[in-house]
Design a protein around this motif. Structure first.
Motif, mmCIF file in Angstrom:
data_model
loop_
_atom_site.group_PDB
_atom_site.id
_atom_site.type_symbol
_atom_site.label_atom_id
_atom_site.label_comp_id
_atom_site.label_asym_id
_atom_site.label_seq_id
_atom_site.Cartn_x
_atom_site.Cartn_y
_atom_site.Cartn_z
ATOM 1 N N ASP A 134 0.828 -1.199 0.000
ATOM 2 C CA ASP A 134 0.000 0.000 0.000
ATOM 3 C C ASP A 134 0.869 1.258 0.000
ATOM 4 O O ASP A 134 1.992 1.245 0.518
ATOM 5 C CB ASP A 134 -0.901 0.022 1.238
ATOM 6 C CG ASP A 134 -1.971 -1.068 1.199
ATOM 7 O OD1 ASP A 134 -2.338 -1.492 0.077
ATOM 8 O OD2 ASP A 134 -2.433 -1.487 2.277
ATOM 9 N N PRO A 135 0.336 2.362 -0.553
ATOM 10 C CA PRO A 135 1.064 3.630 -0.488
ATOM 11 C C PRO A 135 1.286 4.052 0.969
ATOM 12 O O PRO A 135 0.492 3.714 1.847
ATOM 13 C CB PRO A 135 0.139 4.615 -1.205
ATOM 14 C CG PRO A 135 -0.766 3.768 -2.031
ATOM 15 C CD PRO A 135 -0.915 2.479 -1.283
ATOM 16 N N VAL A 136 2.372 4.780 1.204
ATOM 17 C CA VAL A 136 2.710 5.222 2.561
ATOM 18 C C VAL A 136 2.671 6.747 2.618
ATOM 19 O O VAL A 136 3.401 7.412 1.878
ATOM 20 C CB VAL A 136 4.126 4.734 2.954
ATOM 21 C CG1 VAL A 136 4.521 5.275 4.323
ATOM 22 C CG2 VAL A 136 4.195 3.228 2.931
ATOM 23 N N PRO A 137 1.813 7.316 3.492
ATOM 24 C CA PRO A 137 1.845 8.771 3.668
ATOM 25 C C PRO A 137 3.089 9.169 4.471
ATOM 26 O O PRO A 137 3.459 8.479 5.423
ATOM 27 C CB PRO A 137 0.557 9.073 4.440
ATOM 28 C CG PRO A 137 0.243 7.807 5.148
ATOM 29 C CD PRO A 137 0.790 6.677 4.317
ATOM 30 N N ILE A 138 3.748 10.230 4.065
ATOM 31 C CA ILE A 138 4.888 10.733 4.817
ATOM 32 C C ILE A 138 4.767 12.251 4.923
ATOM 33 O O ILE A 138 4.035 12.885 4.167
ATOM 34 C CB ILE A 138 6.249 10.364 4.182
ATOM 35 C CG1 ILE A 138 6.452 11.099 2.867
ATOM 36 C CG2 ILE A 138 6.405 8.867 4.014
ATOM 37 C CD1 ILE A 138 7.877 11.022 2.379
ATOM 38 N N PHE A 139 5.468 12.811 5.874
ATOM 39 C CA PHE A 139 5.586 14.266 5.919
ATOM 40 C C PHE A 139 7.042 14.627 5.697
ATOM 41 O O PHE A 139 7.939 13.856 6.001
ATOM 42 C CB PHE A 139 5.029 14.857 7.219
ATOM 43 C CG PHE A 139 5.820 14.533 8.448
ATOM 44 C CD1 PHE A 139 6.820 15.379 8.904
ATOM 45 C CD2 PHE A 139 5.561 13.367 9.166
ATOM 46 C CE1 PHE A 139 7.548 15.076 10.037
ATOM 47 C CE2 PHE A 139 6.280 13.062 10.305
ATOM 48 C CZ PHE A 139 7.274 13.914 10.744
ATOM 49 N N GLN A 140 7.236 15.793 5.107
ATOM 50 C CA GLN A 140 8.580 16.267 4.761
ATOM 51 C C GLN A 140 8.739 17.675 5.307
ATOM 52 O O GLN A 140 7.817 18.493 5.217
ATOM 53 C CB GLN A 140 8.735 16.265 3.243
ATOM 54 C CG GLN A 140 10.060 16.784 2.744
ATOM 55 C CD GLN A 140 10.159 16.677 1.234
ATOM 56 O OE1 GLN A 140 9.634 15.744 0.636
ATOM 57 N NE2 GLN A 140 10.832 17.625 0.615
ATOM 58 N N VAL A 141 9.896 17.949 5.876
ATOM 59 C CA VAL A 141 10.201 19.274 6.409
ATOM 60 C C VAL A 141 11.515 19.725 5.796
ATOM 61 O O VAL A 141 12.553 19.103 6.006
ATOM 62 C CB VAL A 141 10.297 19.263 7.949
ATOM 63 C CG1 VAL A 141 10.408 20.694 8.476
ATOM 64 C CG2 VAL A 141 9.104 18.554 8.576
ATOM 65 N N ASP A 142 11.450 20.793 5.002
ATOM 66 C CA ASP A 142 12.637 21.339 4.336
ATOM 67 C C ASP A 142 13.116 22.580 5.070
ATOM 68 O O ASP A 142 12.310 23.466 5.395
ATOM 69 C CB ASP A 142 12.325 21.713 2.888
ATOM 70 C CG ASP A 142 12.122 20.504 1.999
ATOM 71 O OD1 ASP A 142 12.418 19.381 2.437
ATOM 72 O OD2 ASP A 142 11.666 20.683 0.858
ATOM 73 N N TYR A 143 14.404 22.641 5.310
ATOM 74 C CA TYR A 143 15.024 23.814 5.933
ATOM 75 C C TYR A 143 16.006 24.401 4.933
ATOM 76 O O TYR A 143 17.017 23.780 4.605
ATOM 77 C CB TYR A 143 15.772 23.417 7.208
ATOM 78 C CG TYR A 143 14.890 22.880 8.296
ATOM 79 C CD1 TYR A 143 14.441 23.705 9.332
ATOM 80 C CD2 TYR A 143 14.502 21.544 8.307
ATOM 81 C CE1 TYR A 143 13.635 23.198 10.342
ATOM 82 C CE2 TYR A 143 13.694 21.033 9.317
ATOM 83 C CZ TYR A 143 13.265 21.870 10.324
ATOM 84 O OH TYR A 143 12.457 21.374 11.325
ATOM 85 N N TRP A 144 15.686 25.593 4.440
ATOM 86 C CA TRP A 144 16.600 26.323 3.564
ATOM 87 C C TRP A 144 17.512 27.145 4.460
ATOM 88 O O TRP A 144 17.053 27.974 5.240
ATOM 89 C CB TRP A 144 15.819 27.212 2.598
ATOM 90 C CG TRP A 144 15.115 26.402 1.555
ATOM 91 C CD1 TRP A 144 13.868 25.858 1.636
ATOM 92 C CD2 TRP A 144 15.639 26.022 0.286
ATOM 93 N NE1 TRP A 144 13.585 25.158 0.486
ATOM 94 C CE2 TRP A 144 14.648 25.243 -0.359
ATOM 95 C CE3 TRP A 144 16.844 26.268 -0.370
ATOM 96 C CZ2 TRP A 144 14.832 24.713 -1.629
ATOM 97 C CZ3 TRP A 144 17.029 25.736 -1.631
ATOM 98 C CH2 TRP A 144 16.029 24.977 -2.253
ATOM 99 N N VAL A 145 18.806 26.877 4.369
ATOM 100 C CA VAL A 145 19.788 27.482 5.268
ATOM 101 C C VAL A 145 20.748 28.330 4.439
ATOM 102 O O VAL A 145 21.298 27.853 3.441
ATOM 103 C CB VAL A 145 20.588 26.384 6.012
ATOM 104 C CG1 VAL A 145 21.555 27.003 7.009
ATOM 105 C CG2 VAL A 145 19.650 25.400 6.698
#
Length: 195
Positions: A134-145
């Protein structure tokens, strides 16, 4: 995981899999599956331009955590960025990330000494049709530094399928980014090394 070459990535994968699955004969199938899965993820990160790739195994002894971190060094006009101070760099980052095609769930500034950091959050689904899962939901957090004088720019991209703990993990990711230091010596433009 050092993504600079196939050999360095393969060596890292072998070491990681041995540490997680052990060397017992009965774990041979598990080790092969882990190597294949990690190699696929690492190749995706490398083809996207990541320089380094990190896996989280546990947040404390016997407390597992599933999260990754990819570090990118985007090609921007660093000579033009070098003219800006931190406040202006933050404005540039905000304008640049706001114009991205993928809509973000939210954006905020993370206060880190001597660098500008803009955080953007996303949710997406990873399809695993090839494995018949099955598809897996994920969350992503990007930090532009970004840092000034000399100008340096990096993207630290965290992701995790642990949706139930999203807010707690975002706090952890914030804390990791807040410990980031970026030396401002003359060689930093060439190495662009975060520590």
């Amino acid at each position: 995981m050092d993504l600079s070459s196939d050999d360095s990535a393969s060596a890292t994968i072998r070491g990681l899999v041995s540490r997680v699955a052990g060397r017992a004969d009965q774990a041979a199938t598990l080790r092969a599956e882990l190597r294949a899965n990690i190699k696929e993820i690492a190749e995706q990160a490398r083809s996207a331009g990541a320089r380094e790739f990190y896996f989280a195994a546990e947040i404390a002894p016997l407390v597992p955590i599933s999260a990754t971190l990819s570090v990118f060094l985007p090609e921007w006009d660093l000579d033009r960025l070098d003219e800006l101070g931190i406040v202006e760099l933050e404005s540039v980052l905000r304008a640049g990330t706001s114009a991205m095609a993928t809509p973000a769930l939210g954006e905020r500034t993370v206060n880190v000494p001597e660098v500008a950091v803009v955080r953007r959050r996303y949710r997406r689904v990873v399809n695993r049709e090839r494995e018949g899962l099955d598809p897996v939901p994920i969350f992503q957090v990007d930090y532009w530094v970004a840092a000034a004088h000399p100008a340096r720019l990096a993207l630290m991209s965290f992701s995790s399928p642990m949706m139930t703990y999203e807010e707690d993990l975002v706090e952890l990711f914030d804390a990791i980014v807040k410990t980031t230091r970026w030396p401002g010596d003359d060689d930093s433009r060439a190495s662009a090394a975060l520590s």
